[in-house]
Design an enzyme around this catalytic site. Structure first.
Site, PDB file in Angstrom:
ATOM      1  N   ARG A  11      -2.502  -6.487  -8.084  1.00  0.00           N
ATOM      2  CA  ARG A  11      -1.436  -7.471  -7.944  1.00  0.00           C
ATOM      3  C   ARG A  11      -1.571  -8.469  -9.091  1.00  0.00           C
ATOM      4  O   ARG A  11      -1.281  -8.156 -10.214  1.00  0.00           O
ATOM      5  CB  ARG A  11      -1.520  -8.145  -6.569  1.00  0.00           C
ATOM      6  CG  ARG A  11      -1.008  -7.238  -5.466  1.00  0.00           C
ATOM      7  CD  ARG A  11      -1.516  -7.642  -4.126  1.00  0.00           C
ATOM      8  NE  ARG A  11      -2.984  -7.482  -4.078  1.00  0.00           N
ATOM      9  CZ  ARG A  11      -3.712  -7.661  -2.997  1.00  0.00           C
ATOM     10  NH1 ARG A  11      -3.150  -8.022  -1.873  1.00  0.00           N
ATOM     11  NH2 ARG A  11      -5.015  -7.471  -3.031  1.00  0.00           N
ATOM     12  N   SER A  24      -2.841  -7.625   3.316  1.00  0.00           N
ATOM     13  CA  SER A  24      -3.063  -7.440   4.759  1.00  0.00           C
ATOM     14  C   SER A  24      -3.424  -8.771   5.407  1.00  0.00           C
ATOM     15  O   SER A  24      -2.995  -9.061   6.539  1.00  0.00           O
ATOM     16  CB  SER A  24      -4.199  -6.439   4.991  1.00  0.00           C
ATOM     17  OG  SER A  24      -3.856  -5.183   4.475  1.00  0.00           O
ATOM     18  N   HIS A  31       0.842  -1.211   0.000  1.00  0.00           N
ATOM     19  CA  HIS A  31       0.000   0.000   0.000  1.00  0.00           C
ATOM     20  C   HIS A  31       0.878   1.263   0.000  1.00  0.00           C
ATOM     21  O   HIS A  31       0.603   2.213  -0.725  1.00  0.00           O
ATOM     22  CB  HIS A  31      -0.889   0.057   1.250  1.00  0.00           C
ATOM     23  CG  HIS A  31      -1.881  -1.048   1.388  1.00  0.00           C
ATOM     24  ND1 HIS A  31      -2.038  -1.771   2.548  1.00  0.00           N
ATOM     25  CD2 HIS A  31      -2.807  -1.550   0.517  1.00  0.00           C
ATOM     26  CE1 HIS A  31      -3.016  -2.660   2.393  1.00  0.00           C
ATOM     27  NE2 HIS A  31      -3.490  -2.560   1.173  1.00  0.00           N
ATOM     28  N   LYS A  71     -16.420  -6.342   7.044  1.00  0.00           N
ATOM     29  CA  LYS A  71     -15.466  -7.443   7.204  1.00  0.00           C
ATOM     30  C   LYS A  71     -15.075  -7.589   8.663  1.00  0.00           C
ATOM     31  O   LYS A  71     -15.212  -6.655   9.441  1.00  0.00           O
ATOM     32  CB  LYS A  71     -14.192  -7.121   6.426  1.00  0.00           C
ATOM     33  CG  LYS A  71     -14.286  -7.206   4.936  1.00  0.00           C
ATOM     34  CD  LYS A  71     -12.853  -7.167   4.387  1.00  0.00           C
ATOM     35  CE  LYS A  71     -12.771  -6.715   2.958  1.00  0.00           C
ATOM     36  NZ  LYS A  71     -11.401  -6.398   2.556  1.00  0.00           N
TER      37      LYS A  71
HETATM   38  P1  ADP Z   1      -9.883  -3.618   0.067  1.00  0.00           P
HETATM   39  O1  ADP Z   1     -10.454  -4.202   1.313  1.00  0.00           O
HETATM   40  O2  ADP Z   1     -10.608  -2.443  -0.475  1.00  0.00           O
HETATM   41  O3  ADP Z   1      -9.494  -4.621  -1.003  1.00  0.00           O
HETATM   42  P2  ADP Z   1      -7.121  -3.395   0.845  1.00  0.00           P
HETATM   43  O4  ADP Z   1      -6.710  -2.632   2.044  1.00  0.00           O
HETATM   44  O5  ADP Z   1      -6.932  -4.880   0.861  1.00  0.00           O
HETATM   45  O6  ADP Z   1      -8.568  -2.942   0.569  1.00  0.00           O
HETATM   46  O7  ADP Z   1      -6.381  -2.821  -0.433  1.00  0.00           O
HETATM   47  C1  ADP Z   1      -6.545  -1.498  -0.875  1.00  0.00           C
HETATM   48  C2  ADP Z   1      -6.029  -1.369  -2.284  1.00  0.00           C
HETATM   49  O8  ADP Z   1      -4.633  -1.658  -2.299  1.00  0.00           O
HETATM   50  C3  ADP Z   1      -6.644  -2.335  -3.286  1.00  0.00           C
HETATM   51  O9  ADP Z   1      -6.738  -1.671  -4.527  1.00  0.00           O
HETATM   52  C4  ADP Z   1      -5.643  -3.448  -3.367  1.00  0.00           C
HETATM   53  O10 ADP Z   1      -5.697  -4.117  -4.619  1.00  0.00           O
HETATM   54  C5  ADP Z   1      -4.349  -2.680  -3.229  1.00  0.00           C
HETATM   55  N1  ADP Z   1      -3.252  -3.495  -2.715  1.00  0.00           N
HETATM   56  C6  ADP Z   1      -3.271  -4.324  -1.654  1.00  0.00           C
HETATM   57  N2  ADP Z   1      -2.082  -4.932  -1.480  1.00  0.00           N
HETATM   58  C7  ADP Z   1      -1.274  -4.473  -2.485  1.00  0.00           C
HETATM   59  C8  ADP Z   1       0.072  -4.751  -2.908  1.00  0.00           C
HETATM   60  N3  ADP Z   1       0.835  -5.637  -2.254  1.00  0.00           N
HETATM   61  N4  ADP Z   1       0.548  -4.091  -3.986  1.00  0.00           N
HETATM   62  C9  ADP Z   1      -0.241  -3.239  -4.661  1.00  0.00           C
HETATM   63  N5  ADP Z   1      -1.508  -2.940  -4.339  1.00  0.00           N
HETATM   64  C10 ADP Z   1      -2.035  -3.553  -3.271  1.00  0.00           C
END
Ligand code: ADP
Length: 162
Positions: free
Chosen positions: A92, A130, A17, A41
């Site tokens: 990803r 995460s 992120h 969630k």
């Molecule tokens: P959500 O619950 O909305 O999916 P996340 O916190 O998991 O939220 O992720 C927020 C954004 O960051 C999403 O667009 C996700 O695809 C992106 N993201 C998560 N992990 C990575 C990573 N390792 N590299 C690039 N983008 C990521």
């Protein structure tokens, strides 16, 4: 002025992120990191904690054009509220694509004046999520390199089983 919103759960923020935030912050005048607070969630951290962890992880010099804000409800309403014309999502693997594409098209139909921009992950963070961080932390694994060093102990402290 180019205003973007990068929404997510950030439960917790990872280096993947952070990488997206740093790259996007160079492309826009103002970036809102929107921390979703919809209770949909099972989350390990509440919205205030997630906002605080992002704050703690951002380099001081970037904080002038990055704002971290919790929001609930629809993303497009948050985007309207902060006058953002860009919605940033990280991609990803192809496994992210279908859901992200569906969401982008839905948001486009709800708020046609906003565009979703997909930023491809840095290959270093290809397998980082995460949920993976939480899984590793829960069983006492090493999360160095997965999350910013400023929040490592907070994450381990919350998740590590005795
Ligand atoms: P959500 O619950 O909305 O999916 P996340 O916190 O998991 O939220 O992720 C927020 C954004 O960051 C999403 O667009 C996700 O695809 C992106 N993201 C998560 N992990 C990575 C990573 N390792 N590299 C690039 N983008 C990521």
């Amino acid at each position: 002025m180019k205003i973007a919103v990068y929404p997510g759960s950030f439960d917790p923020i990872t280096n993947g992120h952070i990488d997206i935030i740093l790259r996007v912050s160079k492309l826009v005048d103002k970036l809102y990191v929107g921390v979703l607070n919809n209770n949909a969630k099972q989350l390990a951290f509440d919205a205030d904690e997630r906002v605080a962890m992002i704050h703690a992880s951002l380099p001081e010099e970037l904080k002038k054009n990055i704002e971290v804000v919790a929001f609930s409800g629809l993303l497009i309403d948050f985007a309207k509220q902060v006058q953002a014309s860009l919605i940033i999502r990280g991609l990803r693997a192809v496994t992210d694509f279908e859901y992200e594409f569906q969401m982008a098209l839905t948001n486009k139909s709800l708020l046609p004046e906003a565009e979703t921009l997909f930023i491809p992950t840095n290959t270093t963070f290809l397998f980082l999520s995460s949920s993976m961080v939480k899984e590793v932390a829960r069983y006492g694994g090493n999360i160095d390199g997965m999350v910013p060093k400023e929040i490592k102990d907070i994450v381990l402290g919350r998740l590590k089983k005795d």
